[in-house]
Scaffold this motif. Structure first.
Motif: not given
Length: 259
Positions: A236-259
Motif C-alpha cells: 500500500k506504499g505505507l511507512t511505519n515511523p517506528d519500523g515494522v515490528h511484531l512485538d505488539l502482536a506477541y504481547d497481545l497473544i501472550e496476554a490472551t493465552t497466559a494464565r
C-alpha cells in the motif's frame, strides 16, 4: 637408566574397562533421550481461513503464531476443515483474523458455530480477534464474547481517519506511543466497570486493543493490525515511523493465552 615398561592391557582388562564404561554411556543416552522427550509439544491454534477472509490475513497471523516467543502449531479452519467440537478440544487458541467487507455475510457463515465457540471459550479456551475478528467478538452480529460491544472507529468523534483507506495510525500501547497498520478496524465500547484490560487506546481515548475474561477462558481483540508484516506496508506504499515490528502482536497473544 633403563626404560620403564608400560604394560598393555590384556583382553580381559579391556573387557573390564568396557564393562565399567557401558553403564555410564547408557545413562548418558537415557538422559539425552529424556531431554528430547521432555520438550513440551507446541499448543494448537486454529485460524479461520474461510471464504470471507482476505487472502493474506490468515497466513500472516499464522506466521506470527509459529514465530512467537511461545510458538504454536497452526491449523486452518475452512470449508474443508470446519470448526468442530473435536477440533476445539485439541486447541488452546482460536483466531478470527482480519479480512472481509461484509460483516453480516461473514456472520452467515459462522453463526451456526457461535454456541460451540462460546461454550469452548467459557470452558477455558482463548479467542483472538483481529480487526474483522474484533468486530465479530461483539454482538449483533457476533459471538458476544466481550463485556460490551464494538463500533467502527472511523465514525467516532475525534477519529483521525475519515474513511476505510489502508493507513498507519498512532495508538498508545500500554501507555507508550506506537504506530500500527489500520484499515477500518473497530473500537471497543466496554460496559461501565467491565472486567477488562485495555492494552491500547486510539488517539481519541477509545480502546483499540482489549483482553477480557469470558468464563474460564479469555478474549483478546485489536482494531489495528499488530500482525502486519513488511509486505502489508509495501503493498500500500505505507511507512511505519517506528519500523515494522511484531512485538505488539506477541504481547497481545501472550496476554490472551497466559494464565
Amino acid at each position: 637408566m633403563p626404560a620403564t615398561n608400560h604394560a598393555r592391557p590384556t583382553g580381559m582388562d579391556r573387557r573390564r574397562l568396557l564393562a565399567g564404561a557401558l553403564p555410564a554411556i547408557a545413562l548418558l543416552a537415557t538422559a539425552c533421550g529424556k531431554s528430547r522427550a521432555a520438550e513440551p509439544a507446541r499448543p494448537l491454534a486454529l485460524v479461520y481461513n474461510g471464504p470471507q477472509g482476505c487472502p493474506g490475513c490468515a497466513p500472516a497471523v499464522a506466521d506470527v503464531l509459529r514465530r512467537a516467543p511461545h510458538p504454536f502449531t497452526v491449523k486452518y479452519v475452512d470449508t474443508e476443515n470446519p470448526l468442530t467440537a473435536a477440533a476445539l478440544a485439541e486447541a488452546t487458541l482460536y483466531v478470527q483474523p482480519g479480512g472481509g467487507a461484509d460483516l453480516h455475510r461473514t456472520w452467515q457463515d459462522l453463526r451456526d458455530r457461535a454456541d460451540l465457540l462460546r461454550d469452548w471459550v467459557r470452558g477455558g479456551g482463548n479467542y483472538l480477534g483481529l480487526c474483522f475478528g474484533g468486530y465479530l467478538a461483539g454482538r449483533d452480529p457476533g459471538f458476544d464474547l466481550l463485556p460490551g460491544d464494538t463500533d467502527g472507529w472511523i465514525g467516532t468523534p475525534g477519529a483521525t481517519v475519515p474513511d476505510d483507506r489502508d493507513t498507519v495510525i498512532r495508538v498508545d500501547w500500554r501507555g507508550k506511543p506506537r504506530h500500527m497498520y489500520f484499515q477500518d478496524g473497530p473500537a471497543f465500547l466496554l460496559d461501565d466497570g467491565a472486567d477488562a484490560t485495555v492494552l491500547a487506546r486510539y488517539t481519541n481515548g477509545l480502546p483499540a486493543a482489549v483482553v477480557a475474561p469470558y468464563g474460564k477462558g479469555r478474549v483478546g481483540v485489536s482494531g489495528p493490525h499488530p500482525e502486519a508484516d513488511e509486505s502489508w506496508y509495501a503493498d500500500k506504499g505505507l511507512t511505519n515511523p517506528d519500523g515494522v515490528h511484531l512485538d505488539l502482536a506477541y504481547d497481545l497473544i501472550e496476554a490472551t493465552t497466559a494464565r
